[in-house]
Design a protein around this motif. Sequence first.
Motif, mmCIF file in Angstrom:
data_model
loop_
_atom_site.group_PDB
_atom_site.id
_atom_site.type_symbol
_atom_site.label_atom_id
_atom_site.label_comp_id
_atom_site.label_asym_id
_atom_site.label_seq_id
_atom_site.Cartn_x
_atom_site.Cartn_y
_atom_site.Cartn_z
ATOM 1 N N ASP A 163 7.838 0.720 1.019
ATOM 2 C CA ASP A 163 7.846 -0.558 1.730
ATOM 3 C C ASP A 163 6.641 -1.383 1.303
ATOM 4 N N ALA A 164 6.667 -2.649 1.668
ATOM 5 C CA ALA A 164 5.622 -3.573 1.225
ATOM 6 C C ALA A 164 4.232 -3.137 1.696
ATOM 7 N N GLU A 165 4.159 -2.584 2.876
ATOM 8 C CA GLU A 165 2.853 -2.174 3.409
ATOM 9 C C GLU A 165 2.246 -1.025 2.610
ATOM 10 N N GLU A 219 15.021 -6.257 -0.910
ATOM 11 C CA GLU A 219 15.033 -6.586 0.515
ATOM 12 C C GLU A 219 15.719 -7.934 0.752
ATOM 13 N N LEU A 220 15.408 -8.917 -0.073
ATOM 14 C CA LEU A 220 16.047 -10.225 0.073
ATOM 15 C C LEU A 220 17.551 -10.134 -0.200
ATOM 16 N N VAL A 238 6.445 -3.303 -8.846
ATOM 17 C CA VAL A 238 7.155 -2.525 -7.823
ATOM 18 C C VAL A 238 7.321 -3.368 -6.560
ATOM 19 N N ARG A 239 6.270 -4.091 -6.180
ATOM 20 C CA ARG A 239 6.335 -4.963 -5.002
ATOM 21 C C ARG A 239 7.409 -6.033 -5.171
ATOM 22 N N ARG A 297 1.051 -2.384 -0.669
ATOM 23 C CA ARG A 297 -0.204 -3.112 -0.470
ATOM 24 C C ARG A 297 -1.378 -2.154 -0.313
ATOM 25 N N MET A 298 -1.164 -1.095 0.443
ATOM 26 C CA MET A 298 -2.238 -0.126 0.660
ATOM 27 C C MET A 298 -2.630 0.562 -0.652
ATOM 28 N N GLU A 299 -1.644 0.872 -1.490
ATOM 29 C CA GLU A 299 -1.938 1.510 -2.772
ATOM 30 C C GLU A 299 -2.681 0.545 -3.695
ATOM 31 N N MET A 300 -2.305 -0.721 -3.671
ATOM 32 C CA MET A 300 -3.022 -1.724 -4.473
ATOM 33 C C MET A 300 -4.474 -1.832 -4.005
#
Length: 70
Positions: A8-10, A51-52, A43-44, A13-16
């Motif tokens: 998921d996006a979160e 998702e869209l 990947v994001r 983001r955390m990995e980035m």
Amino acid sequence: MSKIRLNDAETIRMEMARVYRDMRMGRIDTQDGTRLAYVLDMVRKAHETCELQRRVEVIDQVNKMRKVKK
């Protein structure tokens, strides 16, 4: 090395953010970190596109159901 979940996006983001911190702390070479961040961004974007697409499909289904009811 443990498996990194990027579902998921979160978590992406955390990995980035982790890659960024590792670069800042010198644990990852900046060139390697930049490459990792680039791939994570791809990947994001892929996650965002999926998702869209899923949401558009749901909207299309709802619209078809509304047309049938009329």
